[in-house]
Write a protein that holds these residues in place. Structure first.
Motif, short mmCIF file in Angstrom:
data_model
loop_
_atom_site.label_atom_id
_atom_site.label_comp_id
_atom_site.label_asym_id
_atom_site.label_seq_id
_atom_site.Cartn_x
_atom_site.Cartn_y
_atom_site.Cartn_z
N GLU A 236 31.20 43.91 39.20
CA GLU A 236 32.55 43.68 39.71
C GLU A 236 33.01 42.26 39.36
O GLU A 236 32.26 41.30 39.53
CB GLU A 236 32.61 43.86 41.22
CG GLU A 236 34.01 43.71 41.77
CD GLU A 236 34.05 43.88 43.29
OE1 GLU A 236 34.43 44.98 43.73
OE2 GLU A 236 33.71 42.93 44.00
N TYR A 238 34.97 38.62 39.70
CA TYR A 238 35.25 37.72 40.81
C TYR A 238 35.77 36.40 40.28
O TYR A 238 35.51 36.02 39.13
CB TYR A 238 34.01 37.49 41.68
CG TYR A 238 32.81 36.95 40.94
CD1 TYR A 238 32.60 35.57 40.80
CD2 TYR A 238 31.86 37.82 40.39
CE1 TYR A 238 31.48 35.08 40.12
CE2 TYR A 238 30.75 37.34 39.72
CZ TYR A 238 30.57 35.97 39.58
OH TYR A 238 29.47 35.49 38.90
N GLN A 315 39.86 42.85 48.68
CA GLN A 315 40.77 42.19 47.76
C GLN A 315 42.20 42.28 48.30
O GLN A 315 42.63 43.33 48.77
CB GLN A 315 40.70 42.84 46.38
CG GLN A 315 39.46 42.46 45.59
CD GLN A 315 39.60 41.07 44.98
OE1 GLN A 315 40.59 40.73 44.34
NE2 GLN A 315 38.57 40.26 45.18
N SER A 384 43.14 33.77 40.69
CA SER A 384 43.12 35.17 40.27
C SER A 384 42.74 35.27 38.80
O SER A 384 42.88 34.30 38.04
CB SER A 384 44.49 35.83 40.49
OG SER A 384 45.46 35.31 39.59
N ARG A 413 38.67 47.90 36.76
CA ARG A 413 39.28 46.62 36.36
C ARG A 413 40.42 46.78 35.37
O ARG A 413 40.99 45.78 34.94
CB ARG A 413 38.20 45.70 35.80
CG ARG A 413 37.55 46.12 34.52
CD ARG A 413 36.34 45.26 34.18
NE ARG A 413 35.22 45.54 35.07
CZ ARG A 413 34.14 44.78 35.19
NH1 ARG A 413 34.02 43.68 34.46
NH2 ARG A 413 33.17 45.09 36.03
N ARG A 430 42.14 48.02 40.05
CA ARG A 430 43.14 46.98 40.13
C ARG A 430 43.11 46.20 38.81
O ARG A 430 42.16 46.30 38.04
CB ARG A 430 42.89 46.05 41.31
CG ARG A 430 41.55 45.33 41.27
CD ARG A 430 41.26 44.57 42.55
NE ARG A 430 42.36 43.69 42.91
CZ ARG A 430 43.12 43.84 44.00
NH1 ARG A 430 42.89 44.84 44.83
NH2 ARG A 430 44.09 42.99 44.26
N TRP A 433 42.00 40.17 40.09
CA TRP A 433 40.91 39.93 41.02
C TRP A 433 41.06 38.54 41.60
O TRP A 433 41.26 37.57 40.87
CB TRP A 433 39.57 40.08 40.31
CG TRP A 433 39.38 41.50 39.84
CD1 TRP A 433 39.85 42.05 38.69
CD2 TRP A 433 38.72 42.54 40.55
NE1 TRP A 433 39.51 43.38 38.62
CE2 TRP A 433 38.82 43.71 39.75
CE3 TRP A 433 38.03 42.61 41.76
CZ2 TRP A 433 38.26 44.93 40.15
CZ3 TRP A 433 37.49 43.82 42.15
CH2 TRP A 433 37.60 44.97 41.35
#
Length: 561
Positions: A236, A238, A315, A384, A413, A430, A433
């Protein structure tokens, strides 16, 4: 951990992984084969025991090993998994099924990039080269009933999936091999770890500097620990704010603490700046990705942010951020590459204004105009990033089946409309992030609070997130309210690192529903397989979170060592 060769940056990285991902281990899936030192379980090969690209329903789920993994995958929604074997040295991905010989999977672009990242971070040692990478059909051989293809396509390629009707062990309900459209969309990569099924002990490696490839302690186990950790990272994306002005911030993620910023005031890092400062410079990094296509910084007065916009666990909504936050002025690059990419971290973290490299990943910088702020005002700042958008690009060649990307790890992602739910867990795609927010407080002092070793100190960290004073060698100083002089000390986090011996398979998954966001990883066995000290003194006044000076102890000297 420094005595074990783990740097402070690596420790913080491990803290993030152990806190935001979930590891699920099946220590010895083929327990009987392991005990007997045989590949088979009662003359049946568990590696061919899964209901994908098979024709006879009696030839799957015949083993306890296969059924065990089937139950684990039914329980979760994994995104990444690794299955460790022995016999050659290669990282293989789809396809490995005969139906798709000479065809590329719909997710081949991402699979190739991730497999290459695994190989690079795992590295080489002695005469053992870096892992070769490619499709299982090309680099190994095709099989029917393979676990890897089943875990990748069992939920979206129903023409290849059958309901198993085995007769072993008092049968197995065929309903257990009916899958929803969410569970089996996993990059389940085959790791062939060694040409020798049982390598010599001298080639296994040691725990010495296990995260570094160029050490005498490197070996098979060492490099596969690194490989597994790279999967933990990539599951994921970040972002993380790592510096304000010349202050390198303390840890972003603290294991075993309440990370909800609505419930725990210490979940957000807080820094204090002089009241006459005109501009604040903020640095952040991006991880869990190979390519950063765009990244930026957002800020807003904390009192202007509606309740519920940020909770530090889920998030936030990108629309809510754009509605209530302003965008900072980015200096330099707005895109780059991740720590695990072929180019490494770009922009390189050595460009930091903090005089240290505050992260393993790339470093980005933006400024915020604070001319209009007054003493006690608070700014909430969040970074972001948009990453790995090229993973939607199809490979050059025949795609089989001819559909778009089907894996969770790609769509989560790249596709904001991606949403799947199973067994109380959900995955929601999304594009952007967001980091855990930080808070900047305007203090009641001007210019600086004093000097340390000839250096003026103007920005200080005021969040006492460990329950006692902590910080970074270059300014992570947390004023508290003691009744006497205190010594600032370092606190090391004990991060457990899993050591993999024999043949291990692991996988990572998507977020669980609920307050806590965890990523999950599944593993199965198969028979085949510090900071440097500095001295100085700082004259500190004691501030609360609103920038007010404590009147009972206006001046306190802290010794730093």
């Amino acid at each position: 951990m420094a005595q074990r060769g783990i740097s402070d940056k690596q420790r913080q990285w491990l803290a993030r992984l152990v806190t935001t991902r979930r590891l699920v281990l099946v220590p010895t899936a083929n327990a009987l084969g392991y005990f007997r030192n045989r590949r088979e379980e009662e003359a049946i090969d568990p590696n061919r025991d899964f209901p994908y690209d098979l024709r006879d329903p009696r030839l799957c789920m015949r083993t306890i090993a296969g059924r065990t993994l089937n139950e684990v995958f039914r329980e979760h929604m994994f995104q990444l998994s690794l299955t460790f074997h022995g016999g050659t040295e290669v990282i293989g991905y789809e396809w490995g099924a005969p139906t798709y010989l000479n065809q590329w999977s719909p997710d081949d672009t991402a699979q190739a990039e991730i497999a290459s990242a695994y190989s690079r971070y795992a590295g080489s040692f002695g005469t053992t080269r870096q892992y070769d990478v490619g499709t299982m059909n090309d680099k190994v051989y095709y099989v029917r009933g393979g676990m890897e293809d089943w875990a990748y396509a069992g939920s979206w390629d129903p023409a290849r999936v059958i309901q198993c009707q085995p007769t072993t062990y008092d049968n197995y309900p065929k309903e257990k091999t009916v899958y929803n459209n969410a569970t089996l969309r996993v990059f389940n990569m085959l790791i062939e770890t060694s040409h020798q099924k049982i390598p010599s002990q001298s080639k296994l490696g040691t725990s010495e500097s296990v995260l570094d490839k160029d050490t005498n302690g490197n070996g098979h186990i060492s490099r596969n620990i690194r490989l597994a950790l790279s999967a933990h990272d990539l599951v994921e994306p970040y972002a993380s704010v790592v510096g304000v002005n010349d202050l390198a911030l303390s840890d972003d993620i603290i294991p075993l603490t309440n990370r909800s910023c609505e419930e725990n005031d210490k979940a957000i890092k807080k820094v204090m700046i002089p009241k006459n400062l005109a501009q604040v410079t903020v640095e952040w990094t991006v991880g869990g990705a190979l390519t950063i296509h765009n990244t930026t910084l957002w800020y807003a007065k904390s009192t202007d942010i509606p309740s519920g916009t940020l909770d530090c666990l889920e998030q936030p909504s990108a629309d809510a951020i754009r509605a209530h936050f302003k965008e900072g002025k980015v200096h330099g690059a707005v895109n780059g590459t991740g720590y695990l990419s072929p180019l490494g971290a770009q922009p390189h973290p050595s460009v930091s204004a903090t005089d240290v490299e505050p992260s393993l990943g790339p470093l980005f910088t933006a400024s915020i105009d604070v001319n209009d702020l007054k003493q006690g005002d608070k700014l909430t700042v969040i970074a972001s990033a948009r990453v790995d958008q090229s993973w939607t690009r199809p490979a050059n060649g025949v795609i089989g089946p001819n559909v778009g990307p089907q894996a969770h790890v790609v769509n989560v992602r790249t596709n904001p409309d991606w949403f799947f739910e199973s067994n109380g867990k959900h995955i929601h795609g999304r594009l952007d992030w967001f980091s855990i927010p930080i808070q900047i407080v305007v203090g009641d002092y001007s210019d600086s609070i004093g000097n340390q070793a000839g250096k003026e100190i103007s920005t200080i960290e005021v969040s006492n997130r460990f329950g006692r004073t902590t910080g970074n060698t270059h300014g992570g100083i947390s004023p508290s309210k003691p009744k006497s002089k205190s010594l600032l000390t370092w606190q090391e986090l004990a991060i457990g690192v899993v050591v993999f011996c024999c043949a291990v398979a692991m996988g990572l998954v998507a977020r669980r529903r609920g307050a806590s966001e965890h990523r999950e990883l599944v593993a199965s066995y198969d028979q085949e397989g510090t900071s440097s000290a500095f001295e100085g003194k700082i004259e500190l006044q004691k501030f609360d979170d609103n920038g007010e000076v404590y009147e009972d102890e206006p001046d306190t000297t802290h010794s730093i060592s």
